[in-house]
Motif scaffolding. Structure first.
Motif, PDB file in Angstrom:
ATOM      1  N   HIS A 227      -8.639  80.219 -48.332  1.00 39.49           N
ATOM      2  CA  HIS A 227      -9.975  80.337 -48.944  1.00 39.49           C
ATOM      3  C   HIS A 227      -9.829  80.270 -50.460  1.00 39.49           C
ATOM      4  O   HIS A 227      -8.950  80.904 -51.040  1.00 39.49           O
ATOM      5  N   HIS A 228     -10.709  79.481 -51.102  1.00 39.92           N
ATOM      6  CA  HIS A 228     -10.711  79.336 -52.559  1.00 39.92           C
ATOM      7  C   HIS A 228     -11.778  80.201 -53.218  1.00 39.92           C
ATOM      8  O   HIS A 228     -12.890  80.319 -52.699  1.00 39.92           O
ATOM      9  N   TYR A 229     -11.440  80.740 -54.380  1.00 37.84           N
ATOM     10  CA  TYR A 229     -12.477  81.034 -55.366  1.00 37.84           C
ATOM     11  C   TYR A 229     -11.961  80.619 -56.737  1.00 37.84           C
ATOM     12  O   TYR A 229     -10.739  80.548 -56.974  1.00 37.84           O
ATOM     13  N   LEU A 230     -12.889  80.306 -57.607  1.00 42.25           N
ATOM     14  CA  LEU A 230     -12.555  79.741 -58.905  1.00 42.25           C
ATOM     15  C   LEU A 230     -13.255  80.538 -60.002  1.00 42.25           C
ATOM     16  O   LEU A 230     -14.395  80.989 -59.826  1.00 42.25           O
ATOM     17  N   ALA A 294      -4.439  74.691 -55.543  1.00 42.96           N
ATOM     18  CA  ALA A 294      -5.838  74.354 -55.258  1.00 42.96           C
ATOM     19  C   ALA A 294      -5.951  72.990 -54.603  1.00 42.96           C
ATOM     20  O   ALA A 294      -5.210  72.057 -54.933  1.00 42.96           O
ATOM     21  N   ASP A 295      -6.882  72.870 -53.684  1.00 41.77           N
ATOM     22  CA  ASP A 295      -7.170  71.601 -53.019  1.00 41.77           C
ATOM     23  C   ASP A 295      -8.613  71.233 -53.354  1.00 41.77           C
ATOM     24  O   ASP A 295      -9.539  71.486 -52.585  1.00 41.77           O
ATOM     25  N   TYR A 296      -8.789  70.628 -54.516  1.00 44.60           N
ATOM     26  CA  TYR A 296     -10.136  70.311 -54.989  1.00 44.60           C
ATOM     27  C   TYR A 296     -10.835  69.303 -54.087  1.00 44.60           C
ATOM     28  O   TYR A 296     -12.053  69.345 -53.913  1.00 44.60           O
ATOM     29  N   VAL A 321      -7.801  79.375 -60.508  1.00 42.06           N
ATOM     30  CA  VAL A 321      -8.127  79.060 -59.120  1.00 42.06           C
ATOM     31  C   VAL A 321      -7.270  79.955 -58.226  1.00 42.06           C
ATOM     32  O   VAL A 321      -6.053  80.036 -58.398  1.00 42.06           O
ATOM     33  N   GLN A 323      -6.350  80.432 -54.319  1.00 43.81           N
ATOM     34  CA  GLN A 323      -6.408  80.003 -52.924  1.00 43.81           C
ATOM     35  C   GLN A 323      -5.387  80.835 -52.159  1.00 43.81           C
ATOM     36  O   GLN A 323      -4.176  80.648 -52.320  1.00 43.81           O
TER      37      GLN A 323
END
Length: 813
Positions: A227-230, A294-296, A321, A323
């Motif tokens: 899960h990502h947050y930026l 990160a996997d943009y 970022v 992840q």
């Protein structure tokens, strides 16, 4: 701190879940606790969490847990001296479509009875609360002023410190290397610093939970999702703000959340495609504070939407970022409770640890110490899964759960992944699918929910309001009552209990009198030592000290496990699980005797086969069919427990009879409607948070002679179950009915919650059960229930609205 050699409880894992449990066990007086963490506290998933808590959940238990977190975190800092950085920012959950607005109203109705401050607001008020959010297409939002966010590390350290202050021990930088179960039910926990003997182990291992479970033979159905947050650069528009903006949860466009992070922006995304798991074959033990690149490309569509929704972010850079890995179970609910291994408990599988962790620790501690929690823990029970839990299922269902994280949680939301490939299938599965069956997942079984007719698509209808399904179920109910209906209830759990002490054993753990002669049936309740209800079962006496038990499918493993633990060392009792050995066909309605009579030579009149009795008969040349003159419908009928190999043959014979012309196929939606008109309780009413008196079940109980009797039969003082009839919606009100958990009010004051309900087609009114303040449960009392934002009048009923004297099931030829 030197490693002690023994403790009452050992908790493995020093994230927020493990530390919360340690804290709350100590609060319950259980201070002989050791928490073991291989690295530093929080170094798994907890440290990289965004740290947010919201009241806007459509699950009563989770709502209680989230509310408790917002109460605990602000006072935890004062109690322990450890900073938690509580930010009471409030939040907005925005809605674009009508179904999303319905969900907000449903959530608000749950929260009202719990004292949550919630309001549905329109675009003008949203703009006042958050002047920077792009509102195009937004119809409304749920404003929850009590929401906030915390420092994940701070609250975890505070919980650990609180546990130490009460006498618990927290030992870091000491990896557990294995667990050896001992014959007496205790364990030896092996660590890098030595062994610890303990009566109880709790697996709070987070991303390591599966590996820890394997040490005692468990294969836990959880996987680790990324899960990502930026975090953006500083937002110039935030610099002069004198307040913190509310968190915005935008399920449709962002599939996540947007908030302030000091004077920067924070964007969290649960992408709706291409979910990615990590560490499928085990989390590396050397992993500490692990993040992934990160996997943009994967999150690009939702990140672009976030920038459109927050134009002040659009030209800023991204300065950080995150992840990281978060555990997900197949259905989104944590694994909290007994594992099925004696004295080995689970406190893991949480996708939202910061928000749910405080409540998870509180209520699991109650369960461990007192045998039951103050809320129903059934939806978190680790033993709730009955499907084929192989690697494909574990990973693909976890991905499905991740992708549903920000979808509308419709009632009875269909989760189709790995079905029916990993399901339990009745021999009638394909035949009934050909009849139009729309299936639901019940403890891994595929069970017909309703039957599509007249060209209607054979797929789930998901809505908060009445749909065409309302009339389809009406026709199933009507056809059964006018002629006869047949239902595949193979999903029931089925046990045999035997041995020379079987009668004594059952008499001790169950409330009702045992059937006194072979072939007799009784409905009974299994009671905990504290008087709460552990389960409900239909009990058939086959012979002296030989009984057959039938109960709800979802409780198969958990009730079986509990029954096994109740056998005393000096008792000779054998328990066999026959759930896969017998299929079950329900045949009910005024023509059911004629239909069955054309397939068997057995006497079916009252003299030969009385109500509430069971016999072994031959049906369509299939021998040893356990026929029980009882049905969940309240009509004349039978349950036929058929050896699984003969299931198709018996079904084919019944539907092929001359008397069977006009026979309808009934799904569980129709059966639910029928049981509501008979005022039959369901698993939503019968949980281990209530007693017999509170559930209105004293007629199924002796006064004494079973464990917990004095507490279970004592007058209800906390709440009582009420049976309610609702008015039909007004012309301007939504054509909708309660779904469960809505607040019940009396004179404008919340007095309880709906537990379950169903439409009564015989009276054209919706019926519901609800636990309310004892003084409200008297027949004739008028209350109100909020249904999608509109109050509905309801009245407390005294008895079933159909055949209260039970004349129909007793009828003779």
């Amino acid at each position: 701190m030197a490693l002690p050699t023994q403790a009452r409880t050992v908790i493995i894992g020093g994230g927020v879940m493990g530390c919360s449990l340690a804290y709350h066990l100590c609060k319950e007086g259980e201070t002989d606790v050791i928490l073991l963490e291989k690295g530093e506290l929080t170094s798994g998933s907890t440290w990289h969490a965004a740290g947010q808590i919201t009241h806007s959940v459509s699950h009563y238990g989770l709502a209680k847990m989230a509310a408790y977190g917002t109460e605990l975190y602000p006072r935890l800092e004062e109690e322990t001296g450890q900073s938690c950085s509580w930010h009471p920012s409030g939040s907005l959950r925005v809605a674009y479509a009508e179904a999303e607005v319905d969900w907000l109203y449903y959530t608000q109705s749950i929260g009202r009875g719990l004292g949550h401050e919630m309001e549905i607001v329109g675009p003008e008020r949203i703009r006042e609360l958050h002047p920077f959010y792009q509102l195009e297409g937004i119809r409304a939002a749920l404003h929850t002023s009590g929401d906030g966010h915390v420092d994940p590390a701070g609250v975890t350290f505070a919980l650990a410190k609180g546990a130490r202050m009460m006498g618990g021990r927290v030992i870091r930088h000491n990896r557990v290397t294995g667990i050896t179960p001992k014959p007496n039910g205790e364990f030896t926990v092996h660590t890098e610093q030595g062994d610890v003997r303990t009566e109880r182990v709790v697996n709070a291992g987070g991303t390591y939970a599966r590996q820890i479970g394997k040490w005692v033979g468990l294969d836990l159905p959880i996987a680790n999702l990324l899960h990502h947050y930026l975090v953006t650069d500083t937002v110039p528009e935030f610099l002069d703000l004198d307040r913190e903006l509310p968190v915005v949860r935008d399920d449709r466009k962002v599939s996540g959340y947007i908030r302030m992070e000091q004077k920067s922006g924070l964007i969290g995304i649960y992408e709706k495609a291409n979910a990615v798991t990590v560490w499928d074959h085990g989390t590396p033990w050397e992993s500490e504070n692990e993040l992934f690149e990160a996997d943009y490309e994967r999150i690009a569509p939702w990140l672009e939407n976030a920038m459109e929704r927050m134009p002040v972010f659009a030209h800023l850079g991204i300065k950080r970022v995150v992840q990281g890995a978060i555990t997900h179970p197949p259905d989104g609910n944590m694994l909290l409770g007994p594992s099925g291994i004696r004295n080995f408990w689970l406190c893991c599988g949480s996708q939202v640890g910061i928000a749910w962790g405080p409540g998870a620790g509180k209520y699991l501690a109650q369960w461990i110490i007192h045998g039951a929690a103050d809320i129903s823990m059934a939806s978190f029970d680790p033993r709730r899964f009955g499907a084929n839990l192989d690697e494909v299922y574990r990973i693909e269902k976890a991905k499905e759960d991740y992708l549903l994280r920000h979808e509308i949680p419709f009632p009875a939301l269909d989760r189709p992944v790995c079905r029916p490939s990993h399901s339990r299938l009745s021999p009638l599965y394909e035949v009934l699918r050909g009849k139009g069956a729309v299936y639901q997942d019940v403890y891994g079984w595929e069970r017909p929910y309703w039957y599509a007719v007249d060209g209607m698509p054979q797929k789930h209808v998901e809505s908060f309001s009445r749909t065409r399904l309302h009339d389809i179920v009406r026709n199933e109910v009507g056809g059964l009552r006018q002629h006869a209906g047949i239902a595949d209830l193979t999903a029931f759990a089925k046990l045999e209990i035997s041995g020379k002490d079987a009668e004594k054993y059952l008499g001790r753990v169950s409330s009702n009198k045992l059937p006194n002669q072979a072939g007799s049936i009784s409905l009974t309740y299994f009671i905990l030592e504290n008087g709460r209800i552990e389960g409900e079962a239909t009990l058939v006496k086959l012979a002296q000290n030989h009984y057959y038990l039938v109960y709800a499918a979802i409780r198969e493993a958990s009730l079986l496990n509990w029954l096994e633990t109740q056998v005393k060392p000096d008792e000779s009792v054998a328990i066999r699980n026959l759930s896969r050995d017998y299929g079950v066909l329900m045949l009910a309605g005024p023509a059911s005797r004629r239909i069955l009579g054309q397939c068997t030579d057995a006497a079916l009149d009252n003299a030969g086969f009385r109500w509430l009795s069971a016999r072994h008969i031959t049906v369509a040349n299939v021998e040893n069919v356990r026929a029980m003159r009882i049905t969940y419908t309240g009509e004349l009928g039978w349950e036929l427990h058929v050896p699984i190999s003969g299931m198709l043959e018996v079904y084919t014979a019944l539907v092929g009879t001359e008397a069977g012309k006009g026979l309808v196929h009934a799904g569980s939606a129709a059966l639910n409607s029928l049981r509501m008109e008979k005022a039959y309780r369901s698993g939503h009413e019968i949980t281990n948070e209530v007693t017999l008196a509170e559930a209105g079940l004293l007629r199924f109980s002796r006064e004494t002679g079973f464990q917990g009797a004095q507490w279970s039969t004592a007058p209800a003082t906390r709440w009582r179950l009420a049976y309610l009839k609702l008015d039909e919606p007004g012309h301007s009100d939504p054509r909708a009915d309660p779904l469960g958990a809505e607040t019940i009010c009396h004179d404008g004051i919340p007095v309880g919650h709906v537990s379950s309900g169903g439409y009564g087609y015989g009276i054209d009114r919706y019926l519901a059960f609800g636990y309310v303040a004892p003084g409200i449960a008297h027949p004739g009392t008028e209350v109100e229930i909020s249904v999608l934002g509109k109050p509905r009048r309801a009245v407390v009923l005294e008895d079933a609205v159909r055949d209260a004297e039970n004349a129909l099931p007793r009828s003779d030829c």
